[in-house]
Design a protein around this motif. Structure first.
Motif, PDB file in Angstrom:
ATOM      1  N   GLY A 168       0.776  -1.226   0.000  1.00  0.00           N
ATOM      2  CA  GLY A 168       0.000   0.000   0.000  1.00  0.00           C
ATOM      3  C   GLY A 168       0.805   1.272   0.000  1.00  0.00           C
ATOM      4  N   GLU A 169       2.137   1.170   0.154  1.00  0.00           N
ATOM      5  CA  GLU A 169       2.982   2.355   0.225  1.00  0.00           C
ATOM      6  C   GLU A 169       3.771   2.605  -1.042  1.00  0.00           C
ATOM      7  OE1 GLU A 169       5.338   2.706   3.757  1.00  0.00           O
ATOM      8  OE2 GLU A 169       3.695   2.050   5.072  1.00  0.00           O
ATOM      9  N   PHE A 170       3.624   1.726  -2.027  1.00  0.00           N
ATOM     10  CA  PHE A 170       4.307   1.958  -3.303  1.00  0.00           C
ATOM     11  C   PHE A 170       3.329   2.618  -4.264  1.00  0.00           C
ATOM     12  CE2 PHE A 170       6.406   1.163  -7.312  1.00  0.00           C
ATOM     13  CZ  PHE A 170       7.731   1.422  -6.964  1.00  0.00           C
ATOM     14  N   PRO A 171       3.810   3.530  -5.119  1.00  0.00           N
ATOM     15  CA  PRO A 171       2.926   4.194  -6.078  1.00  0.00           C
ATOM     16  C   PRO A 171       2.084   3.186  -6.866  1.00  0.00           C
ATOM     17  CG  PRO A 171       5.085   5.212  -6.144  1.00  0.00           C
ATOM     18  CD  PRO A 171       5.210   4.027  -5.236  1.00  0.00           C
ATOM     19  N   GLY A 172       0.788   3.442  -6.931  1.00  0.00           N
ATOM     20  CA  GLY A 172      -0.120   2.544  -7.619  1.00  0.00           C
ATOM     21  C   GLY A 172      -0.833   1.583  -6.698  1.00  0.00           C
ATOM     22  N   GLU A 173      -0.387   1.498  -5.442  1.00  0.00           N
ATOM     23  CA  GLU A 173      -1.030   0.605  -4.485  1.00  0.00           C
ATOM     24  C   GLU A 173      -1.868   1.349  -3.450  1.00  0.00           C
ATOM     25  OE1 GLU A 173       2.321  -2.998  -4.459  1.00  0.00           O
ATOM     26  OE2 GLU A 173       1.944  -1.851  -2.635  1.00  0.00           O
ATOM     27  N   GLU A 174      -1.942   2.657  -3.590  1.00  0.00           N
ATOM     28  CA  GLU A 174      -2.667   3.459  -2.614  1.00  0.00           C
ATOM     29  C   GLU A 174      -4.132   3.004  -2.510  1.00  0.00           C
ATOM     30  OE1 GLU A 174       0.434   6.081  -4.686  1.00  0.00           O
ATOM     31  OE2 GLU A 174      -1.145   4.662  -5.294  1.00  0.00           O
ATOM     32  N   GLY A 175      -4.573   2.820  -1.281  1.00  0.00           N
ATOM     33  CA  GLY A 175      -5.964   2.474  -1.044  1.00  0.00           C
ATOM     34  C   GLY A 175      -6.318   1.027  -1.296  1.00  0.00           C
ATOM     35  N   LYS A 176      -5.369   0.202  -1.688  1.00  0.00           N
ATOM     36  CA  LYS A 176      -5.642  -1.204  -1.958  1.00  0.00           C
ATOM     37  C   LYS A 176      -5.316  -2.055  -0.735  1.00  0.00           C
ATOM     38  CE  LYS A 176      -4.763  -0.843  -6.947  1.00  0.00           C
ATOM     39  NZ  LYS A 176      -3.986  -1.373  -8.091  1.00  0.00           N
ATOM     40  N   ALA A 177      -6.038  -3.151  -0.589  1.00  0.00           N
ATOM     41  CA  ALA A 177      -5.816  -4.071   0.532  1.00  0.00           C
ATOM     42  C   ALA A 177      -5.118  -5.330   0.027  1.00  0.00           C
ATOM     43  CB  ALA A 177      -7.145  -4.426   1.183  1.00  0.00           C
ATOM     44  N   PHE A 178      -4.176  -5.809   0.798  1.00  0.00           N
ATOM     45  CA  PHE A 178      -3.424  -7.014   0.438  1.00  0.00           C
ATOM     46  C   PHE A 178      -3.411  -7.961   1.637  1.00  0.00           C
ATOM     47  CE2 PHE A 178      -1.702  -3.408  -1.881  1.00  0.00           C
ATOM     48  CZ  PHE A 178      -1.701  -3.854  -3.191  1.00  0.00           C
ATOM     49  N   ASP A 179      -3.524  -9.265   1.372  1.00  0.00           N
ATOM     50  CA  ASP A 179      -3.526 -10.225   2.474  1.00  0.00           C
ATOM     51  C   ASP A 179      -2.187 -10.938   2.640  1.00  0.00           C
ATOM     52  OD1 ASP A 179      -3.546 -11.851   0.250  1.00  0.00           O
ATOM     53  OD2 ASP A 179      -5.487 -12.782   0.665  1.00  0.00           O
ATOM     54  N   THR A 180      -1.209 -10.588   1.795  1.00  0.00           N
ATOM     55  CA  THR A 180       0.117 -11.192   1.863  1.00  0.00           C
ATOM     56  C   THR A 180       1.145 -10.122   1.534  1.00  0.00           C
ATOM     57  OG1 THR A 180      -0.848 -13.239   0.992  1.00  0.00           O
ATOM     58  CG2 THR A 180       1.560 -13.121   1.071  1.00  0.00           C
ATOM     59  N   ASP A 181       2.271 -10.121   2.254  1.00  0.00           N
ATOM     60  CA  ASP A 181       3.271  -9.092   1.946  1.00  0.00           C
ATOM     61  C   ASP A 181       4.149  -9.545   0.794  1.00  0.00           C
ATOM     62  OD1 ASP A 181       5.827 -10.318   2.791  1.00  0.00           O
ATOM     63  OD2 ASP A 181       5.049 -10.174   4.821  1.00  0.00           O
ATOM     64  N   CYS A 182       4.956  -8.617   0.296  1.00  0.00           N
ATOM     65  CA  CYS A 182       5.816  -8.908  -0.868  1.00  0.00           C
ATOM     66  C   CYS A 182       7.291  -8.763  -0.509  1.00  0.00           C
ATOM     67  CB  CYS A 182       5.449  -8.014  -2.047  1.00  0.00           C
ATOM     68  SG  CYS A 182       5.463  -6.244  -1.709  1.00  0.00           S
ATOM     69  N   ASN A 183       7.632  -8.994   0.756  1.00  0.00           N
ATOM     70  CA  ASN A 183       9.024  -8.890   1.170  1.00  0.00           C
ATOM     71  C   ASN A 183       9.869 -10.001   0.546  1.00  0.00           C
ATOM     72  OD1 ASN A 183       8.354  -6.726   2.741  1.00  0.00           O
ATOM     73  ND2 ASN A 183       8.467  -7.803   4.686  1.00  0.00           N
ATOM     74  N   VAL A 184      11.106  -9.675   0.218  1.00  0.00           N
ATOM     75  CA  VAL A 184      12.052 -10.670  -0.287  1.00  0.00           C
ATOM     76  C   VAL A 184      13.189 -10.842   0.703  1.00  0.00           C
ATOM     77  CG1 VAL A 184      11.474 -10.220  -2.697  1.00  0.00           C
ATOM     78  CG2 VAL A 184      13.350  -8.954  -1.621  1.00  0.00           C
ATOM     79  N   LEU A 185      13.814 -12.008   0.649  1.00  0.00           N
ATOM     80  CA  LEU A 185      14.901 -12.333   1.578  1.00  0.00           C
ATOM     81  C   LEU A 185      16.165 -11.544   1.259  1.00  0.00           C
ATOM     82  CD1 LEU A 185      15.913 -14.219   3.884  1.00  0.00           C
ATOM     83  CD2 LEU A 185      16.581 -15.837   2.077  1.00  0.00           C
ATOM     84  N   PHE A 186      16.478 -11.431  -0.025  1.00  0.00           N
ATOM     85  CA  PHE A 186      17.595 -10.612  -0.486  1.00  0.00           C
ATOM     86  C   PHE A 186      17.372 -10.264  -1.943  1.00  0.00           C
ATOM     87  CE2 PHE A 186      19.331 -14.979  -1.164  1.00  0.00           C
ATOM     88  CZ  PHE A 186      19.587 -14.930  -2.519  1.00  0.00           C
ATOM     89  N   ALA A 187      18.175  -9.339  -2.440  1.00  0.00           N
ATOM     90  CA  ALA A 187      18.068  -8.922  -3.841  1.00  0.00           C
ATOM     91  C   ALA A 187      19.462  -8.763  -4.425  1.00  0.00           C
ATOM     92  CB  ALA A 187      17.294  -7.609  -3.950  1.00  0.00           C
TER      93      ALA A 187
END
Length: 317
Positions: A168-187
């Motif tokens: 919800g904090e990245f541009p284009g995700e404002e106001g949207k609800a998500f039930d799973t996060d998109c964190n990655v272990l490393f990049a």
């Protein structure tokens, strides 16, 4: 007639990738990407849809020959100036070697700039990670051991995912609800463009890189929806991973060739220095390749694969 275009062909370009509405790159005829040989991988799931807005929102998943998992997984994000490329291109010949290490390997397809400009590509990659985390059991992966790697445009996208920006904090995700996060272990970011505003200034300074990123048909301009000089700093900063550096950032490995003609070496230097400035030592590792050009064969060399694996396994196991 289309020409097959592989990673080694970047060295023959006489300018950066350009998209003029007819699919042309570098002033050359339309190009068809060379594909990897995936026939030898017995256990795989191809074209898995992770969203339903576009037929390009799919990913491939490849599994080790032995074991049933669940596996840690490295997701490749392909390059191609945000406007060309394929999740099954010849870069996968390199990354599929990691199957021998006992991890799964995947590759994300995303909407290219000809279909949808920024932030579509980032949103797609974030959604792919969410989907895989949510369906980890079905796809035999460890939800907390999903990592990303990418080169060039894929390097930008990989670094962006590595910032672990909350839902919800990245541009284009404002106001949207998500039930799973998109964190990655490393990049892992290999020679990714980071700060679009300064690419041509850095190219002029180094005397090596092509000075053409500010043109209206450049890869970066096409991705951002207009000639870079005509776009606001606020808009360009939203596509700059440095904007999102914070404590939640995943461990990041950055590789870049000092002789890169498409993406100036200082793009990565500035990223690494900004991480040092904001977070101190220990959060990023930088591997300069003194003689490497863009998409150089050094990146897939045995010594660099050893570098990558040595760094990766510290976080995977």
């Amino acid at each position: 007639m289309e020409k097959e275009f592989g990673s080694e062909d970047f060295a023959s370009l006489d300018g950066s990738l350009n998209f003029d509405g007819q699919g042309e790159t570098g002033g050359q005829p339309p190009m068809k990407m060379k594909m990897a040989d995936i026939s030898w991988v017995k256990n795989k799931k191809l074209d898995v849809p992770y969203a339903g807005e576009s037929p390009n929102q799919v990913m491939d998943l490849y599994y080790p020959q032995e074991g049933e998992g669940p596996f840690a997984i490295l997701l490749h994000i392909h390059g191609g100036g945000f406007g060309m490329g394929d999740k099954r291109d010849d870069h996968m010949d390199t990354y599929l070697k990691f199957l021998e290490k006992g991890i799964a390997v995947g590759s994300i397809e995303y909407r290219l700039s000809g279909e949808a400009i920024f932030p579509a590509a980032v949103l797609d990659c974030r959604e792919a990670v969410r989907y895989l985390r949510k369906h980890a059991k079905e796809y035999h992966v460890l939800p907390d051991k999903i990592a990303v790697i990418g080169g060039s445009a894929g390097g930008n996208l990989s670094a962006m995912l590595g910032m672990n920006v909350p839902n919800g904090e990245f541009p284009g995700e404002e106001g949207k609800a998500f039930d799973t996060d998109c964190n990655v272990l490393f990049a892992i970011d290999q020679f990714g463009p980071i700060d679009f505003r300064n690419m041509d200034n850095q190219a002029r300074a180094n005397g090596i890189s092509f000075v053409d990123h500010d043109k209206a048909a450049s890869a970066e301009s096409s991705y951002m929806g207009g000639a870079l000089p005509e776009l606001s700093d606020e808009w360009l900063n939203q596509a700059n991973p440095m904007t999102y550096i914070g404590e939640r950032m995943a461990p990041l490995l950055v590789e870049h060739g000092c002789m890169d003609r498409l993406v100036p070496f200082m793009q990565s230097v500035d990223l690494v220095n900004e991480i040092y400035r904001k977070l101190g030592q220990g959060r990023v590792e930088f591997v300069p390749l003194p003689n490497a050009d863009h998409e150089d064969k050094e990146y897939s060399s045995e010594w660099n694969m050893d570098v990558l694996w040595s760094w990766m396994k510290k976080h995977l196991f």
